[in-house]
Design a protein around this motif. Structure first.
Motif, PDB file in Angstrom:
ATOM      1  N   ARG A   1      18.385  49.177  11.100  1.00  0.00           N
ATOM      2  CA  ARG A   1      19.614  49.165  10.310  1.00  0.00           C
ATOM      3  C   ARG A   1      19.388  49.807   8.941  1.00  0.00           C
ATOM      4  O   ARG A   1      20.311  50.363   8.350  1.00  0.00           O
ATOM      5  N   TRP A   2      18.198  49.682   8.404  1.00  0.00           N
ATOM      6  CA  TRP A   2      17.809  50.372   7.171  1.00  0.00           C
ATOM      7  C   TRP A   2      16.295  50.511   7.179  1.00  0.00           C
ATOM      8  O   TRP A   2      15.592  49.791   7.872  1.00  0.00           O
ATOM      9  N   GLU A   3      15.796  51.468   6.405  1.00  0.00           N
ATOM     10  CA  GLU A   3      14.354  51.733   6.372  1.00  0.00           C
ATOM     11  C   GLU A   3      13.965  52.275   4.996  1.00  0.00           C
ATOM     12  O   GLU A   3      14.744  52.199   4.048  1.00  0.00           O
ATOM     13  N   GLY A   4      12.779  52.831   4.932  1.00  0.00           N
ATOM     14  CA  GLY A   4      12.302  53.527   3.748  1.00  0.00           C
ATOM     15  C   GLY A   4      11.753  54.867   4.174  1.00  0.00           C
ATOM     16  O   GLY A   4      12.342  55.919   3.952  1.00  0.00           O
ATOM     17  N   MET A   5      10.601  54.825   4.829  1.00  0.00           N
ATOM     18  CA  MET A   5      10.024  55.967   5.549  1.00  0.00           C
ATOM     19  C   MET A   5       9.108  55.365   6.602  1.00  0.00           C
ATOM     20  O   MET A   5       7.981  54.976   6.306  1.00  0.00           O
ATOM     21  N   PRO A   6       9.583  55.247   7.849  1.00  0.00           N
ATOM     22  CA  PRO A   6       8.850  54.492   8.869  1.00  0.00           C
ATOM     23  C   PRO A   6       7.515  55.150   9.245  1.00  0.00           C
ATOM     24  O   PRO A   6       7.482  56.281   9.736  1.00  0.00           O
ATOM     25  N   ASN A   7       6.429  54.408   9.045  1.00  0.00           N
ATOM     26  CA  ASN A   7       5.112  54.921   9.418  1.00  0.00           C
ATOM     27  C   ASN A   7       5.019  55.211  10.905  1.00  0.00           C
ATOM     28  O   ASN A   7       4.329  56.151  11.317  1.00  0.00           O
ATOM     29  N   VAL A   8       5.707  54.396  11.724  1.00  0.00           N
ATOM     30  CA  VAL A   8       5.578  54.573  13.165  1.00  0.00           C
ATOM     31  C   VAL A   8       6.144  55.921  13.614  1.00  0.00           C
ATOM     32  O   VAL A   8       5.691  56.489  14.612  1.00  0.00           O
ATOM     33  N   LEU A   9       7.119  56.468  12.875  1.00  0.00           N
ATOM     34  CA  LEU A   9       7.611  57.808  13.219  1.00  0.00           C
ATOM     35  C   LEU A   9       6.551  58.862  12.954  1.00  0.00           C
ATOM     36  O   LEU A   9       6.383  59.799  13.735  1.00  0.00           O
ATOM     37  N   LEU A  10       5.824  58.701  11.854  1.00  0.00           N
ATOM     38  CA  LEU A  10       4.705  59.607  11.583  1.00  0.00           C
ATOM     39  C   LEU A  10       3.666  59.521  12.689  1.00  0.00           C
ATOM     40  O   LEU A  10       3.127  60.537  13.141  1.00  0.00           O
ATOM     41  N   GLN A  11       3.389  58.303  13.142  1.00  0.00           N
ATOM     42  CA  GLN A  11       2.400  58.106  14.193  1.00  0.00           C
ATOM     43  C   GLN A  11       2.868  58.737  15.506  1.00  0.00           C
ATOM     44  O   GLN A  11       2.085  59.368  16.221  1.00  0.00           O
TER      45      GLN A  11
ATOM     46  N   MET B   1       4.997  61.240  15.815  1.00  0.00           N
ATOM     47  CA  MET B   1       4.982  62.686  15.663  1.00  0.00           C
ATOM     48  C   MET B   1       3.564  63.238  15.807  1.00  0.00           C
ATOM     49  O   MET B   1       3.348  64.281  16.435  1.00  0.00           O
ATOM     50  N   ALA B   2       2.590  62.524  15.223  1.00  0.00           N
ATOM     51  CA  ALA B   2       1.203  62.966  15.352  1.00  0.00           C
ATOM     52  C   ALA B   2       0.713  62.863  16.787  1.00  0.00           C
ATOM     53  O   ALA B   2      -0.187  63.599  17.205  1.00  0.00           O
TER      54      ALA B   2
ATOM     55  N   GLY C   1      14.780  57.868   5.260  1.00  0.00           N
ATOM     56  CA  GLY C   1      13.478  58.437   5.562  1.00  0.00           C
ATOM     57  C   GLY C   1      13.385  59.141   6.895  1.00  0.00           C
ATOM     58  O   GLY C   1      12.497  59.977   7.088  1.00  0.00           O
ATOM     59  N   VAL C   2      14.295  58.830   7.825  1.00  0.00           N
ATOM     60  CA  VAL C   2      14.170  59.379   9.177  1.00  0.00           C
ATOM     61  C   VAL C   2      14.451  60.881   9.189  1.00  0.00           C
ATOM     62  O   VAL C   2      13.672  61.670   9.731  1.00  0.00           O
ATOM     63  N   VAL C   3      15.564  61.305   8.579  1.00  0.00           N
ATOM     64  CA  VAL C   3      15.883  62.733   8.581  1.00  0.00           C
ATOM     65  C   VAL C   3      14.845  63.520   7.786  1.00  0.00           C
ATOM     66  O   VAL C   3      14.568  64.689   8.092  1.00  0.00           O
ATOM     67  N   GLU C   4      14.227  62.899   6.779  1.00  0.00           N
ATOM     68  CA  GLU C   4      13.191  63.579   6.011  1.00  0.00           C
ATOM     69  C   GLU C   4      11.946  63.842   6.852  1.00  0.00           C
ATOM     70  O   GLU C   4      11.189  64.762   6.567  1.00  0.00           O
ATOM     71  N   LEU C   5      11.749  63.037   7.893  1.00  0.00           N
ATOM     72  CA  LEU C   5      10.616  63.232   8.791  1.00  0.00           C
ATOM     73  C   LEU C   5      10.967  64.140   9.960  1.00  0.00           C
ATOM     74  O   LEU C   5      10.205  65.046  10.303  1.00  0.00           O
ATOM     75  N   LEU C   6      12.121  63.913  10.587  1.00  0.00           N
ATOM     76  CA  LEU C   6      12.459  64.632  11.813  1.00  0.00           C
ATOM     77  C   LEU C   6      13.137  65.965  11.545  1.00  0.00           C
ATOM     78  O   LEU C   6      13.178  66.826  12.425  1.00  0.00           O
ATOM     79  N   GLY C   7      13.694  66.148  10.344  1.00  0.00           N
ATOM     80  CA  GLY C   7      14.321  67.429  10.010  1.00  0.00           C
ATOM     81  C   GLY C   7      15.816  67.425  10.259  1.00  0.00           C
ATOM     82  O   GLY C   7      16.338  66.657  11.083  1.00  0.00           O
ATOM     83  N   ASN C   8      16.515  68.299   9.567  1.00  0.00           N
ATOM     84  CA  ASN C   8      17.968  68.348   9.647  1.00  0.00           C
ATOM     85  C   ASN C   8      18.471  68.823  11.005  1.00  0.00           C
ATOM     86  O   ASN C   8      19.636  68.617  11.342  1.00  0.00           O
TER      87      ASN C   8
END
Length: 319
Positions: free
Chosen positions: A278-288, A290-291, A303-310
């Protein structure tokens, strides 16, 4: 020059995103330049496997657990923290998570700490008094470190924090740990052999939107007959989510793994990562993920769009 004395203060030291970031920061500091001590407002975690204390102590970093677990203990915790900070006399206090941010800045003011850095890791959309308390005590803070630009915007717009005091430092992970060399055997967590795992990793709390995910699961699990849902993590929502799964008649397709250390191995064996927050900051698990090279399905939260891109397609936060 003697090392700069750093105090790191956090609400608790059970394994989580903020706690891992503190450990990475503390253990990777150049010991010739910095000397760190860690202060935990809560008790020492009982289970060393899901605790951040052992790696800190292994690195020779003093850890002080103050034992707080109830609101009525707040004056005592502030007093203990003030005395410990006065003894260490750090040049900088950096705090993580709301309760440590609030109590840490009060104790720092009483102990005469010259510089206070406060970490803002989520856009707090449920406990509005957290935003109010941040606003009320903002003059006690020299810099607010936000984990994403969306959290920074929230902090300026909603908490009315000064924009010139905000710095954005995104989360990071040890990318060399992903993907894991050997994928996990997911049957150990209840996923039948031959089934594909749609995996969630995180704390089982209302913030993560898991009740919505499970309420919608009968429809999409019926369409994905070769997939099961695997929930990795612990938290106060577990019993309610298990009862919800049983009531919907899908408990045989939803598996609660509890807290697990082998997250890289679990992600390497999964088919999809799902994050219905429902809300986040910058989820570490998305980085994991993606890696790992794992596909991601996430709500459009901080934080999600900042990681996954527009260019990624999004579903708005599940409210």
């Amino acid at each position: 020059m003697p090392p700069i004395r750093i105090a790191l203060c956090i609400t608790d030291l059970d394994v989580g995103g903020a706690e891992r970031c503190l450990v990475e920061l503390a253990t990777r500091m150049d010991r010739k330049r910095f000397s760190a001590e860690v202060y935990c407002l809560g008790p020492r975690p009982a289970d060393n496997l899901s605790s951040c204390v052992p790696p800190l102590e292994k690195a020779g970093i003093p850890v002080h657990c103050l034992g707080g677990s109830r609101y009525w203990q707040t004056p005592s915790i502030i007093g203990q923290l003030t005395r410990l900070l006065a003894r260490q006399s750090p040049q900088v206090l950096q705090t993580f998570l709301f309760h440590a941010n609030l109590l840490g800045r009060i104790a720092a003011r009483r102990a005469g700490i010259p510089s206070v850095i406060s970490g803002i890791r989520v856009a707090e959309r449920q406990a509005r008094w957290h935003v109010w308390a941040d606003r009320l005590t903002r003059k006690m803070v020299d810099r607010h470190v936000c984990v994403s630009h969306s959290v920074a915007r929230f902090s300026v717009d909603r908490a009315k924090l000064a924009a010139d005091k905000i710095v954005v430092i995104p989360n990071g992970i040890a990318a060399e740990d992903f993907p894991a060399a050997q994928p996990a055997d997911l049957s150990l967590y209840g996923v039948p052999s031959g089934s594909r795992a749609i995996t969630f990793v995180g704390r089982l709390t209302p913030q993560k939107g898991l009740s919505w995910l499970i309420e919608t699961a009968p429809r999409w699990l019926d369409e994905l007959s070769d997939c099961d849902l695997l929930l990795v993590g612990k938290g106060p929502e577990r019993n309610r989510l298990e009862r919800l799964s049983a009531r919907l008649g899908i408990s045989d397709r939803i598996h609660f793994a509890g807290w697990q250390a082998a997250v890289p191995e679990i992600l390497a064996a999964s088919h999809l990562l799902v994050l219905p927050s429902r809300w986040e900051g910058m989820p570490n698990v998305l980085l994991q993920a993606m890696a790992t090279g794992l596909p991601v399905l996430a709500t459009d939260v901080e934080g999600v769009v900042e990681l996954l891109g527009n260019e990624a397609g999004f579903k708005k936060g599940s409210g």
